[in-house]
Design a protein around this motif. Structure first.
Motif, PDB file in Angstrom:
ATOM      1  N   PHE A  36       0.826  -1.208   0.000  1.00 33.10           N
ATOM      2  CA  PHE A  36       0.000   0.000   0.000  1.00 33.10           C
ATOM      3  C   PHE A  36       0.862   1.261   0.000  1.00 33.10           C
ATOM      4  N   SER A  37       2.059   1.155   0.577  1.00 30.36           N
ATOM      5  CA  SER A  37       2.965   2.305   0.583  1.00 30.36           C
ATOM      6  C   SER A  37       3.323   2.736  -0.828  1.00 30.36           C
ATOM      7  N   ASN A  38       3.272   1.776  -1.753  1.00 28.81           N
ATOM      8  CA  ASN A  38       3.601   2.051  -3.159  1.00 28.81           C
ATOM      9  C   ASN A  38       2.350   2.121  -4.040  1.00 28.81           C
ATOM     10  N   SER A  39       1.173   2.186  -3.409  1.00 27.34           N
ATOM     11  CA  SER A  39      -0.076   2.126  -4.168  1.00 27.34           C
ATOM     12  C   SER A  39      -0.431   3.476  -4.782  1.00 27.34           C
ATOM     13  N   GLU A  40      -1.256   3.420  -5.815  1.00 26.25           N
ATOM     14  CA  GLU A  40      -1.753   4.634  -6.454  1.00 26.25           C
ATOM     15  C   GLU A  40      -2.684   5.394  -5.511  1.00 26.25           C
ATOM     16  N   GLU A  41      -3.445   4.637  -4.700  1.00 22.59           N
ATOM     17  CA  GLU A  41      -4.383   5.282  -3.771  1.00 22.59           C
ATOM     18  C   GLU A  41      -3.637   6.158  -2.770  1.00 22.59           C
ATOM     19  N   LEU A  42      -2.563   5.634  -2.165  1.00 26.53           N
ATOM     20  CA  LEU A  42      -1.800   6.423  -1.198  1.00 26.53           C
ATOM     21  C   LEU A  42      -1.102   7.597  -1.884  1.00 26.53           C
ATOM     22  N   ALA A  43      -0.555   7.297  -3.070  1.00 29.12           N
ATOM     23  CA  ALA A  43       0.114   8.379  -3.812  1.00 29.12           C
ATOM     24  C   ALA A  43      -0.886   9.491  -4.128  1.00 29.12           C
ATOM     25  N   ARG A  44      -2.125   9.064  -4.477  1.00 31.84           N
ATOM     26  CA  ARG A  44      -3.170  10.056  -4.765  1.00 31.84           C
ATOM     27  C   ARG A  44      -3.484  10.868  -3.511  1.00 31.84           C
ATOM     28  N   PHE A  45      -3.612  10.216  -2.375  1.00 30.15           N
ATOM     29  CA  PHE A  45      -3.911  10.908  -1.112  1.00 30.15           C
ATOM     30  C   PHE A  45      -2.802  11.907  -0.769  1.00 30.15           C
ATOM     31  N   GLN A  46      -1.558  11.473  -0.878  1.00 32.72           N
ATOM     32  CA  GLN A  46      -0.433  12.336  -0.519  1.00 32.72           C
ATOM     33  C   GLN A  46      -0.330  13.543  -1.465  1.00 32.72           C
ATOM     34  N   TYR A  47      -0.645  13.238  -2.757  1.00 38.15           N
ATOM     35  CA  TYR A  47      -0.640  14.343  -3.729  1.00 38.15           C
ATOM     36  C   TYR A  47      -1.727  15.356  -3.390  1.00 38.15           C
ATOM     37  N   LEU A  48      -2.952  14.838  -3.107  1.00 39.77           N
ATOM     38  CA  LEU A  48      -4.067  15.736  -2.792  1.00 39.77           C
ATOM     39  C   LEU A  48      -3.809  16.510  -1.505  1.00 39.77           C
ATOM     40  N   GLU A  49      -3.222  15.849  -0.532  1.00 38.88           N
ATOM     41  CA  GLU A  49      -2.920  16.504   0.735  1.00 38.88           C
ATOM     42  C   GLU A  49      -2.007  17.706   0.514  1.00 38.88           C
ATOM     43  N   GLN A  50      -0.983  17.509  -0.298  1.00 40.63           N
ATOM     44  CA  GLN A  50      -0.041  18.591  -0.584  1.00 40.63           C
ATOM     45  C   GLN A  50      -0.711  19.681  -1.425  1.00 40.63           C
ATOM     46  N   TYR A  51      -1.541  19.219  -2.397  1.00 36.98           N
ATOM     47  CA  TYR A  51      -2.171  20.170  -3.321  1.00 36.98           C
ATOM     48  C   TYR A  51      -3.213  21.041  -2.619  1.00 36.98           C
ATOM     49  N   VAL A  52      -4.087  20.409  -1.849  1.00 40.63           N
ATOM     50  CA  VAL A  52      -5.179  21.134  -1.196  1.00 40.63           C
ATOM     51  C   VAL A  52      -4.650  22.152  -0.180  1.00 40.63           C
ATOM     52  N   ASN A  53      -3.523  21.873   0.396  1.00 37.44           N
ATOM     53  CA  ASN A  53      -2.946  22.766   1.406  1.00 37.44           C
ATOM     54  C   ASN A  53      -1.938  23.752   0.817  1.00 37.44           C
ATOM     55  N   SER A  54      -1.868  23.822  -0.504  1.00 35.11           N
ATOM     56  CA  SER A  54      -0.878  24.698  -1.150  1.00 35.11           C
ATOM     57  C   SER A  54      -1.430  26.117  -1.350  1.00 35.11           C
ATOM     58  N   PRO A  55      -0.544  27.114  -1.440  1.00 36.14           N
ATOM     59  CA  PRO A  55      -0.978  28.512  -1.717  1.00 36.14           C
ATOM     60  C   PRO A  55      -1.649  28.620  -3.089  1.00 36.14           C
ATOM     61  N   GLU A  56      -1.197  27.820  -4.040  1.00 34.82           N
ATOM     62  CA  GLU A  56      -1.766  27.860  -5.392  1.00 34.82           C
ATOM     63  C   GLU A  56      -3.251  27.480  -5.372  1.00 34.82           C
ATOM     64  N   PHE A  57      -3.595  26.513  -4.527  1.00 38.17           N
ATOM     65  CA  PHE A  57      -4.982  26.082  -4.417  1.00 38.17           C
ATOM     66  C   PHE A  57      -5.867  27.219  -3.904  1.00 38.17           C
ATOM     67  N   THR A  58      -5.381  27.903  -2.917  1.00 37.00           N
ATOM     68  CA  THR A  58      -6.128  29.037  -2.347  1.00 37.00           C
ATOM     69  C   THR A  58      -6.332  30.136  -3.386  1.00 37.00           C
ATOM     70  N   GLU A  59      -5.289  30.399  -4.161  1.00 34.64           N
ATOM     71  CA  GLU A  59      -5.368  31.427  -5.201  1.00 34.64           C
ATOM     72  C   GLU A  59      -6.354  31.027  -6.282  1.00 34.64           C
ATOM     73  N   ARG A  60      -6.350  29.743  -6.645  1.00 38.75           N
ATOM     74  CA  ARG A  60      -7.266  29.231  -7.675  1.00 38.75           C
ATOM     75  C   ARG A  60      -8.721  29.390  -7.223  1.00 38.75           C
TER      76      ARG A  60
END
Length: 623
Positions: A36-60
């Protein structure tokens, strides 16, 4: 460690099956964690976590909330849709598509009725139909059949001189008697004797004194000649018809004639002739199909269908149907009338449009993933201590004996120095047995079994003073030695073993170096003693040792997991994960190989005795 021994005595220790199942479940969960550490689901979660909390997201988010409908692409698409909807070309297309005439055309197009009509049309215009019609109307069609040819051949044969004479011959009143003698041994003997009566030898005999035997045969022969059977035979035999009879008798020509006769006189032949000669076109399936075709060709629906098929309106419609003009219009219409467009339009007009954006969906996906059982489980275990024991070790050697034969690349079946020096097996002082080269090892159901048994055998015995001497042994056993393939220095070794003891028979699981000492006994079991020991060198002939002796009956007759953990500071013995013995002095510090063996070390062994190994594993510390 008396309390540990008491645990085993009272049965208060982890059961082997439970240990294995728990370990397997832990390994399974650890593998699941790794996977699971190498799964697409976890990678998706980690990507979304970083994206949703980014300054770019707030600006968008700020940008999207500033969007309006006026001047947007959606407004332009809506205007284009209403412009196209009013065009003459688009109006004609949908008016024709909705017309009754086109609906009637469509109901027939590709229908069974049209398919049947076109199939009938193709049939009545085919050469097959024309030939069938011409044949049915042909007054001389019988003369063109195979049956007529056979009839002609039969009549010609029936008129032949040979056939007529043959049947005259067989229809003669004497033929029945003729047939009784024809080609028989009886007539052959008769004709032979007849020929003999005309020979000079017979005439000479008749002038001499009467020969009773010949005379009797002659009298009998004369009587036969007077019998009607023989008179009838020779009457036909000498007739002018006989040559034709003999020529045709049992011949292919006669068989062919009879076969033809059977055919042309058969009811089927007569009926076939009657059918062919009486056949008229009106009675044929072809006539019925022609009538059906003519009836369909004059029907209102069929005429309407082909009129529409040839019309300019249909041609104009089909030119538009599926065209880019219609496809673009319908795509635009579908979009404008869709809930998506309406939602988008409302969204652009809506001050709270953020909740309808892709970014909002990603934010929502992130929140949902964060609550998912897998992510929740992963976050709860990824930094936990439950897998520390698995992470601690790296597997370096194992055998689960899953192959039907012993893996010779892993195991020697003699002492290491017997392999290196002698290329042969040998016995040490005090051993009453000789190790066979694997004969006393059997593998069944993924289990290796070492059996010690009574058996006379000649071999070598090592004597520290005199070297190797020949000796006859009364017992055989076996050894598994990893000395030629694998050694460990520090780490852990464990094996699942069942000891089936015999008096004065020792079963052992131990580690050895290149010399007599050091030596570590994971266990040695003899008679009713189970010993956990180490040996180290002060006097080579009498090494020091430290041992824990347990009552063997507590541990034998069942599968248990015996393990030894070896560090530079300590040796720890465990049985089914229960710590039995520790040692902190005289710790070996050189690589050692694995040995499993059984053998006789007393005068009154109870054999056969065996030790069974389900699996063995060796680990090194995982850095």
């Amino acid at each position: 460690m008396a309390s540990s021994s008491l645990k085993f005595l009272l049965g208060f220790y982890p059961k082997t099956d439970k240990i294995e199942s728990t370990r397997n479940e832990l390994i399974k969960e650890f593998e699941a964690l790794t996977q699971f550490s190498n799964s697409e689901e976890l990678a998706r979660f980690q990507y979304l976590e970083q994206y949703v909390n980014s300054p770019e997201f707030t600006e968008r988010k700020k940008q999207i909330e500033a969007l309006v409908f006026k001047g947007s692409e959606e407004e332009r698409n809506e205007n284009e849709y209403y412009r196209l909807k009013k065009s003459a070309e688009i109006k004609f297309f949908y008016k024709f598509k909705a017309s009754v005439a086109y609906a009637q055309y469509l109901s027939l197009n590709g229908s069974k009725a049209i398919a049947d009509f076109e199939a009938l049309k193709a049939f009545v215009e085919s050469q097959q139909f024309k030939k069938a019609k011409a044949y049915a109307n042909d007054k001389h069609k019988w003369e063109k059949t195979e049956e007529f040819a056979k009839q002609q051949e039969f009549q010609k044969l029936a008129e032949s001189h040979e056939i007529k004479n043959y049947f005259k011959f067989i229809h003669a009143k004497e033929f029945a008697d003729f047939q009784k003698l024809y080609l028989s041994d009886e007539i052959s003997e008769f004709e032979t004797f007849e020929k003999y009566t005309h020979s000079p030898e017979f005439k000479t005999l008749s002038k001499k004194e009467a020969n009773d035997e010949v005379h009797q045969k002659y009298i009998a022969h004369k009587k036969k000649k007077e019998q009607p059977l023989y008179k009838h035979y020779f009457h036909l035999r000498n007739s002018n018809l006989f040559d034709d009879f003999r020529k045709l008798y049992d011949s292919k020509e006669l068989s062919h004639y009879k076969a033809l006769e059977e055919v042309v006189k058969s009811p089927q032949f007569i009926e076939k002739k009657k059918q062919v000669e009486s056949l008229r076109f009106k009675d044929t399936p072809e006539y019925k199909k022609e009538e059906e075709y003519n009836q369909l060709a004059s029907s209102k629906d069929i005429r309407m269908y082909y009129k529409m098929k040839a019309s300019k309106q249909l041609a104009q419609f089909e030119k538009l149907n599926g065209s880019k003009t219609i496809t673009d219009y319908e795509t635009l219409e579908k979009y404008i009338l869709s809930d998506a467009f309406k939602s988008r339009k409302a969204y652009l007009l809506d001050k709270s449009k953020w909740n309808k954006t892709e970014e909002y969906q990603l934010q929502d996906e992130y929140e949902q993933l964060k609550k998912s059982p897998k992510i929740t489980w992963y976050l709860s275990v990824k930094d936990s201590d439950k897998f520390n024991e698995l992470k601690k070790w790296k597997l370096t050697f194992q055998d689960d004996f899953s192959n039907a034969k012993l893996d010779r690349e892993k195991w020697l079946t003699r002492y290491y120095w017997g392999e290196m020096v002698l290329n042969d097996t040998y016995a040490l002082p005090g051993e009453k047995h000789l190790f066979t080269d694997g004969k006393n090892i059997s593998i069944n159901d993924s289990t290796a079994k070492i059996t010690t048994q009574s058996e006379k055998i000649k071999g070598k015995e090592w004597n520290p003073i005199y070297g190797f001497n020949p000796k006859e042994f009364d017992y055989t056993s076996a050894i598994l030695c990893s000395g030629n393939n694998f050694r460990l220095k520090y780490g852990k070794i464990e094996a699942k073993i069942k000891i089936n003891p015999g008096n004065d028979v020792m079963h052992a699981f131990w580690l050895a170096g290149n010399t007599i000492t050091p030596q570590i006994d994971v266990f040695k079991c003899i008679s009713n003693k189970l010993m956990l020991s180490t040996f180290w060198d002060t006097d080579p002939n009498k090494p020091n040792h430290e041992s824990l002796v347990l009552k063997a009956s507590t541990y034998t007759g069942k599968y248990l997991i015996y393990s030894l953990e070896w560090t530079p500071e300590k040796l720890t013995w465990r049985i089914n994960n229960v710590e039995i013995k520790t040692q902190t002095t005289n710790i070996p510090s050189e690589p050692m190989h694995v040995v499993l063996n059984s053998g006789v070390y007393g005068e009154n062994p109870k054999v056969p005795a065996s030790m069974e190994i389900d699996w063995i594993r060796c680990f090194e510390y995982n850095n």
